[in-house]
Scaffold this motif. Structure first.
Motif, PDB file in Angstrom:
ATOM      1  N   LEU A 119       0.836  -1.190   0.000  1.00  0.00           N
ATOM      2  CA  LEU A 119       0.000   0.000   0.000  1.00  0.00           C
ATOM      3  C   LEU A 119       0.873   1.242   0.000  1.00  0.00           C
ATOM      4  O   LEU A 119       2.091   1.146   0.117  1.00  0.00           O
ATOM      5  CB  LEU A 119      -0.941  -0.016   1.213  1.00  0.00           C
ATOM      6  N   ILE A 120       0.239   2.374  -0.136  1.00  0.00           N
ATOM      7  CA  ILE A 120       0.922   3.662  -0.092  1.00  0.00           C
ATOM      8  C   ILE A 120       0.584   4.305   1.250  1.00  0.00           C
ATOM      9  O   ILE A 120      -0.593   4.436   1.594  1.00  0.00           O
ATOM     10  CB  ILE A 120       0.469   4.575  -1.255  1.00  0.00           C
ATOM     11  N   ASP A 121       1.619   4.699   2.011  1.00  0.00           N
ATOM     12  CA  ASP A 121       1.355   5.287   3.323  1.00  0.00           C
ATOM     13  C   ASP A 121       0.946   6.754   3.188  1.00  0.00           C
ATOM     14  O   ASP A 121       0.863   7.300   2.085  1.00  0.00           O
ATOM     15  CB  ASP A 121       2.552   5.094   4.259  1.00  0.00           C
ATOM     16  N   ARG A 122       0.692   7.408   4.320  1.00  0.00           N
ATOM     17  CA  ARG A 122       0.197   8.802   4.296  1.00  0.00           C
ATOM     18  C   ARG A 122       1.214   9.783   3.735  1.00  0.00           C
ATOM     19  O   ARG A 122       0.872  10.890   3.362  1.00  0.00           O
ATOM     20  CB  ARG A 122      -0.276   9.223   5.680  1.00  0.00           C
ATOM     21  N   ASN A 123       2.494   9.368   3.674  1.00  0.00           N
ATOM     22  CA  ASN A 123       3.528  10.212   3.089  1.00  0.00           C
ATOM     23  C   ASN A 123       3.744   9.931   1.607  1.00  0.00           C
ATOM     24  O   ASN A 123       4.653  10.474   0.999  1.00  0.00           O
ATOM     25  CB  ASN A 123       4.849  10.033   3.855  1.00  0.00           C
ATOM     26  N   GLY A 124       2.919   9.043   1.041  1.00  0.00           N
ATOM     27  CA  GLY A 124       3.044   8.702  -0.367  1.00  0.00           C
ATOM     28  C   GLY A 124       4.112   7.673  -0.667  1.00  0.00           C
ATOM     29  O   GLY A 124       4.460   7.472  -1.822  1.00  0.00           O
ATOM     30  N   LEU A 125       4.619   7.005   0.370  1.00  0.00           N
ATOM     31  CA  LEU A 125       5.668   6.004   0.180  1.00  0.00           C
ATOM     32  C   LEU A 125       5.073   4.597   0.150  1.00  0.00           C
ATOM     33  O   LEU A 125       4.144   4.296   0.896  1.00  0.00           O
ATOM     34  CB  LEU A 125       6.692   6.091   1.317  1.00  0.00           C
ATOM     35  N   PRO A 126       5.634   3.726  -0.701  1.00  0.00           N
ATOM     36  CA  PRO A 126       5.147   2.343  -0.737  1.00  0.00           C
ATOM     37  C   PRO A 126       5.560   1.582   0.519  1.00  0.00           C
ATOM     38  O   PRO A 126       6.674   1.730   1.005  1.00  0.00           O
ATOM     39  CB  PRO A 126       5.812   1.762  -1.988  1.00  0.00           C
ATOM     40  N   VAL A 127       4.629   0.782   1.039  1.00  0.00           N
ATOM     41  CA  VAL A 127       4.852  -0.011   2.237  1.00  0.00           C
ATOM     42  C   VAL A 127       4.384  -1.439   1.947  1.00  0.00           C
ATOM     43  O   VAL A 127       3.358  -1.625   1.296  1.00  0.00           O
ATOM     44  CB  VAL A 127       4.045   0.569   3.431  1.00  0.00           C
ATOM     45  N   THR A 128       5.137  -2.411   2.431  1.00  0.00           N
ATOM     46  CA  THR A 128       4.720  -3.810   2.319  1.00  0.00           C
ATOM     47  C   THR A 128       4.581  -4.381   3.716  1.00  0.00           C
ATOM     48  O   THR A 128       5.497  -4.275   4.530  1.00  0.00           O
ATOM     49  CB  THR A 128       5.747  -4.638   1.514  1.00  0.00           C
TER      50      THR A 128
END
Length: 161
Positions: A119-128
């Motif tokens: 997903l994309i976190d609140r900072n716009g970074l991809p997270v797994t």
């Protein structure tokens, strides 16, 4: 939002001649994998109506959010659908890795797999996020329902750091 399934030897081929029972077993194992995919899709898309069609009303679970407590019923889960999952408009991709199905008779099955959620976190970074899951399915009145699941804690990997 999408769902991927990686089947590395998830359904092993019989070395003996294929019999009706072998084909039936393979078909039921594939059906359990498909139902699990549908359930996870309902979760990632925040579709509580579809979720309730696939789970028993008295579903039991152990999951990190319950802080070591056994959850019985759907109220605990409905909170997340109402306040988190249905509000998420960012893309979510879920992958099931190496699903393994145990048939526990004609009307019961267990599936174990690794679940990756991107997903994309609140900072716009991809997270797994990563978790191990086991789900117990039972056929009641001809309809498969998830009656119990156990999900491990989730570790998070952020890319780009």
């Amino acid at each position: 939002r999408s769902l991927n399934v990686k089947k590395n030897d998830a359904i092993k081929e019989s070395t003996e001649s294929n019999t009706i029972e072998d084909e039936d077993s393979k078909g039921r194992k594939q059906e359990i994998i498909k139902l699990t995919e549908q359930l996870l899709q309902a979760i990632t898309s925040g579709d509580y109506g579809e979720y309730t069609k696939l789970v028993d009303p008295h579903l039991t679970s152990f999951e990190p959010e319950a802080l070591g407590n056994l959850i019985v019923g759907l109220d605990f889960h409905k909170f997340y659908f109402d306040h988190v999952l249905s509000k998420n408009s960012k893309p979510v991709n879920t992958s099931i890795l190496n699903p393994h199905v145990h048939l526990l008779g004609e009307d019961a099955a267990c599936i174990a797999y690794v679940r990756l959620t991107q997903l994309i976190d609140r900072n716009g970074l991809p997270v797994t996020k990563h978790s191990e899951e086991t789900r117990i399915w039972q056929r009641k009145d001809g309809k498969w329902q998830n009656v119990h699941f156990h999900r491990s804690g989730s570790s998070t990997t952020e890319t780009g750091k």
